[in-house]
Design a protein around this motif. Structure first.
Motif, PDB file in Angstrom:
ATOM      1  N   ILE A 230       0.844  -1.205   0.000  1.00 31.89           N
ATOM      2  CA  ILE A 230       0.000   0.000   0.000  1.00 31.89           C
ATOM      3  C   ILE A 230       0.876   1.250   0.000  1.00 31.89           C
ATOM      4  N   ILE A 231       1.897   1.264   0.850  1.00 30.07           N
ATOM      5  CA  ILE A 231       2.734   2.459   0.927  1.00 30.07           C
ATOM      6  C   ILE A 231       3.549   2.642  -0.354  1.00 30.07           C
ATOM      7  N   ARG A 232       3.889   1.531  -1.018  1.00 31.20           N
ATOM      8  CA  ARG A 232       4.605   1.659  -2.292  1.00 31.20           C
ATOM      9  C   ARG A 232       3.742   2.372  -3.331  1.00 31.20           C
ATOM     10  N   GLN A 233       2.452   2.020  -3.357  1.00 30.86           N
ATOM     11  CA  GLN A 233       1.541   2.670  -4.292  1.00 30.86           C
ATOM     12  C   GLN A 233       1.310   4.131  -3.897  1.00 30.86           C
ATOM     13  N   LEU A 234       1.185   4.391  -2.610  1.00 35.70           N
ATOM     14  CA  LEU A 234       1.016   5.774  -2.145  1.00 35.70           C
ATOM     15  C   LEU A 234       2.237   6.621  -2.499  1.00 35.70           C
ATOM     16  N   ARG A 235       3.409   6.021  -2.400  1.00 38.76           N
ATOM     17  CA  ARG A 235       4.631   6.742  -2.733  1.00 38.76           C
ATOM     18  C   ARG A 235       4.638   7.129  -4.219  1.00 38.76           C
ATOM     19  N   MET A 236       4.126   6.233  -5.064  1.00 42.49           N
ATOM     20  CA  MET A 236       4.049   6.543  -6.492  1.00 42.49           C
ATOM     21  C   MET A 236       3.109   7.735  -6.722  1.00 42.49           C
ATOM     22  N   ILE A 237       1.965   7.711  -6.033  1.00 44.40           N
ATOM     23  CA  ILE A 237       1.000   8.806  -6.182  1.00 44.40           C
ATOM     24  C   ILE A 237       1.595  10.103  -5.646  1.00 44.40           C
ATOM     25  N   GLU A 238       2.361  10.009  -4.544  1.00 46.15           N
ATOM     26  CA  GLU A 238       3.016  11.202  -3.998  1.00 46.15           C
ATOM     27  C   GLU A 238       3.954  11.827  -5.021  1.00 46.15           C
ATOM     28  N   GLN A 239       4.727  10.987  -5.709  1.00 49.24           N
ATOM     29  CA  GLN A 239       5.662  11.505  -6.705  1.00 49.24           C
ATOM     30  C   GLN A 239       4.925  12.174  -7.875  1.00 49.24           C
ATOM     31  N   ILE A 240       3.770  11.637  -8.214  1.00 53.69           N
ATOM     32  CA  ILE A 240       2.957  12.236  -9.272  1.00 53.69           C
ATOM     33  C   ILE A 240       2.474  13.618  -8.848  1.00 53.69           C
ATOM     34  N   LYS A 241       2.022  13.742  -7.593  1.00 53.49           N
ATOM     35  CA  LYS A 241       1.549  15.029  -7.089  1.00 53.49           C
ATOM     36  C   LYS A 241       2.690  16.047  -7.030  1.00 53.49           C
ATOM     37  N   ILE A 242       3.872  15.602  -6.636  1.00 51.04           N
ATOM     38  CA  ILE A 242       5.037  16.496  -6.599  1.00 51.04           C
ATOM     39  C   ILE A 242       5.371  16.992  -8.002  1.00 51.04           C
ATOM     40  N   ALA A 243       5.277  16.070  -8.964  1.00 53.61           N
ATOM     41  CA  ALA A 243       5.556  16.448 -10.354  1.00 53.61           C
ATOM     42  C   ALA A 243       4.560  17.501 -10.846  1.00 53.61           C
ATOM     43  N   GLU A 244       3.307  17.355 -10.436  1.00 56.81           N
ATOM     44  CA  GLU A 244       2.290  18.325 -10.827  1.00 56.81           C
ATOM     45  C   GLU A 244       2.611  19.707 -10.263  1.00 56.81           C
ATOM     46  N   ILE A 245       3.077  19.753  -9.021  1.00 49.91           N
ATOM     47  CA  ILE A 245       3.369  21.026  -8.355  1.00 49.91           C
ATOM     48  C   ILE A 245       4.609  21.691  -8.933  1.00 49.91           C
ATOM     49  N   THR A 246       5.638  20.898  -9.179  1.00 50.42           N
ATOM     50  CA  THR A 246       6.907  21.454  -9.664  1.00 50.42           C
ATOM     51  C   THR A 246       6.910  21.695 -11.161  1.00 50.42           C
ATOM     52  N   PRO A 258       4.395   2.234 -17.763  1.00 41.60           N
ATOM     53  CA  PRO A 258       3.453   3.297 -18.146  1.00 41.60           C
ATOM     54  C   PRO A 258       2.003   2.989 -17.791  1.00 41.60           C
ATOM     55  N   TYR A 259       1.599   1.717 -17.898  1.00 45.62           N
ATOM     56  CA  TYR A 259       0.216   1.348 -17.583  1.00 45.62           C
ATOM     57  C   TYR A 259      -0.065   1.567 -16.099  1.00 45.62           C
ATOM     58  N   ALA A 260       0.865   1.143 -15.232  1.00 44.15           N
ATOM     59  CA  ALA A 260       0.715   1.356 -13.795  1.00 44.15           C
ATOM     60  C   ALA A 260       0.748   2.839 -13.467  1.00 44.15           C
ATOM     61  N   LEU A 261       1.586   3.578 -14.170  1.00 43.86           N
ATOM     62  CA  LEU A 261       1.690   5.021 -13.955  1.00 43.86           C
ATOM     63  C   LEU A 261       0.389   5.722 -14.314  1.00 43.86           C
ATOM     64  N   GLN A 262      -0.245   5.298 -15.410  1.00 43.76           N
ATOM     65  CA  GLN A 262      -1.500   5.903 -15.837  1.00 43.76           C
ATOM     66  C   GLN A 262      -2.596   5.690 -14.791  1.00 43.76           C
ATOM     67  N   ILE A 263      -2.674   4.488 -14.253  1.00 43.76           N
ATOM     68  CA  ILE A 263      -3.682   4.208 -13.232  1.00 43.76           C
ATOM     69  C   ILE A 263      -3.402   5.022 -11.970  1.00 43.76           C
ATOM     70  N   ALA A 264      -2.128   5.132 -11.595  1.00 50.35           N
ATOM     71  CA  ALA A 264      -1.772   5.928 -10.418  1.00 50.35           C
ATOM     72  C   ALA A 264      -2.132   7.398 -10.635  1.00 50.35           C
ATOM     73  N   LYS A 265      -1.961   7.889 -11.850  1.00 48.81           N
ATOM     74  CA  LYS A 265      -2.339   9.274 -12.160  1.00 48.81           C
ATOM     75  C   LYS A 265      -3.839   9.471 -11.966  1.00 48.81           C
ATOM     76  N   GLU A 266      -4.612   8.476 -12.387  1.00 49.29           N
ATOM     77  CA  GLU A 266      -6.065   8.563 -12.223  1.00 49.29           C
ATOM     78  C   GLU A 266      -6.434   8.549 -10.745  1.00 49.29           C
ATOM     79  N   GLN A 267      -5.748   7.724  -9.965  1.00 51.89           N
ATOM     80  CA  GLN A 267      -6.003   7.661  -8.523  1.00 51.89           C
ATOM     81  C   GLN A 267      -5.642   8.984  -7.844  1.00 51.89           C
TER      82      GLN A 267
END
Length: 309
Positions: A230-246, A258-267
């Protein structure tokens, strides 16, 4: 002259299939040894005696050659026997040395790397091309998203992927195109894929998340392992949010499919960075309590998920 082959590497299927390609049709000329149970000297004596059946040539497959890895080396006498066999021009026996991870500092490994025919079964981190090639052998036509779904849900173990392709072939023997949606109830469950689905349901506050969590725990999965995924997936989502901010590309932060990344972006769409980091703090705190034995692991994990819901 005897033929010596060295097979190594962490991808078992590639190594197995390579060795299989070497073997003759006559099973009487093939002998296999577990080198943890057999003396290398006895095996090489056997190799020098020729075949008792069929052709004069035979193949010896020496599995689990631990002495090629980080464990103890062969004795001087054993090394002498191996060297003598390799250099004996009258032998017609083929000997296959097999071990997963070589210690390339060892004298025997260096000698084999130099004089033997060498095959390495390398792990394939992104096996989509392999799946596409294998699919054609099974007369399957998988769309790109279906192939990506297999990798994300099942991982990169080629034996597992091959078995799943056989299942798909049995389910859809004459389908012209197989989509990702068609695989939803075909692919085997893995803990990783179930946790992926669990977090997806949690993020969208679907009541079925509780049923999936209960199923995971009732089937014997370790709550700590579930928590780590769970925390591994949350960490991926955190990095996506940081990328959005920066404003930096998310690829600067992640090396995932890329497929896992796309789903994490949706989450990530319905959550702020602080939301995700708060959840990560909660998971880290719970992980510590679990490891210290301060809480009942099952009840504590269920309580956390209910709080998030």
């Amino acid at each position: 002259m005897s033929k010596v082959i060295l097979v190594h590497g962490e991808e078992a299927l590639l190594c197995d299939e390579y060795i299989k390609s070497l073997l003759p049709d006559d099973p009487m000329s093939i002998e296999k040894y577990d080198m943890r149970e057999n003396s290398i000297i006895d095996v090489l004596i056997d190799a020098s005696q020729g075949s008792l059946f069929g052709s004069d040539d035979k193949i010896l497959v020496l599995n689990d050659c631990y002495f090629l890895g980080s464990e103890k080396a062969l004795s001087d006498k054993e090394m002498e026997s191996v060297t003598e066999f390799i250099n004996n021009k009258e032998n017609t026996t083929t000997v296959v040395f097999r071990y997963t991870k070589l210690d390339k500092r060892k004298k025997l490994v260096k000698a084999l790397m130099k004089s033997a025919e060498v095959f390495e079964g390398k792990l394939i981190k992104f096996p989509q091309s392999w799946i596409n090639t294998r699919s054609k052998a099974y007369k399957l036509n998988l769309e790109k998203n279906a192939v990506d779904k297999m990798v994300v849900q099942l991982g990169v173990d080629l034996y597992l992927l091959d078995n799943e392709l056989k299942k798909i072939q049995n389910r859809f023997p004459s389908e012209k195109l197989i989509t990702a949606d068609m695989l939803s109830d075909v692919l085997s469950r893995t803990l990783e894929s179930d946790v992926f689905k669990l977090l997806d349901r949690i993020m969208y506050r679907q009541a079925s998340a509780i049923d999936l969590l209960s199923d995971l725990l009732m089937t014997g999965n370790d709550p700590i392992q579930v928590l780590l995924l769970i925390i591994r997936q949350l960490r991926m989502i955190e990095q996506i949010k940081i990328a959005e901010i920066t404003g930096n590309p998310v690829q600067n932060y992640l090396t995932v499919h890329p497929y896992a990344l796309q789903i994490a972006k949706e989450q990530a769409e319905d959550y702020t960075l602080s939301d995700i980091q708060s959840k990560m703090d909660q998971v880290a705190t719970l992980d510590l309590k679990m490891k210290r034995g301060q809480v009942d692991k099952v009840i504590a994990l269920e309580t956390l998920i209910l709080q998030w819901m």
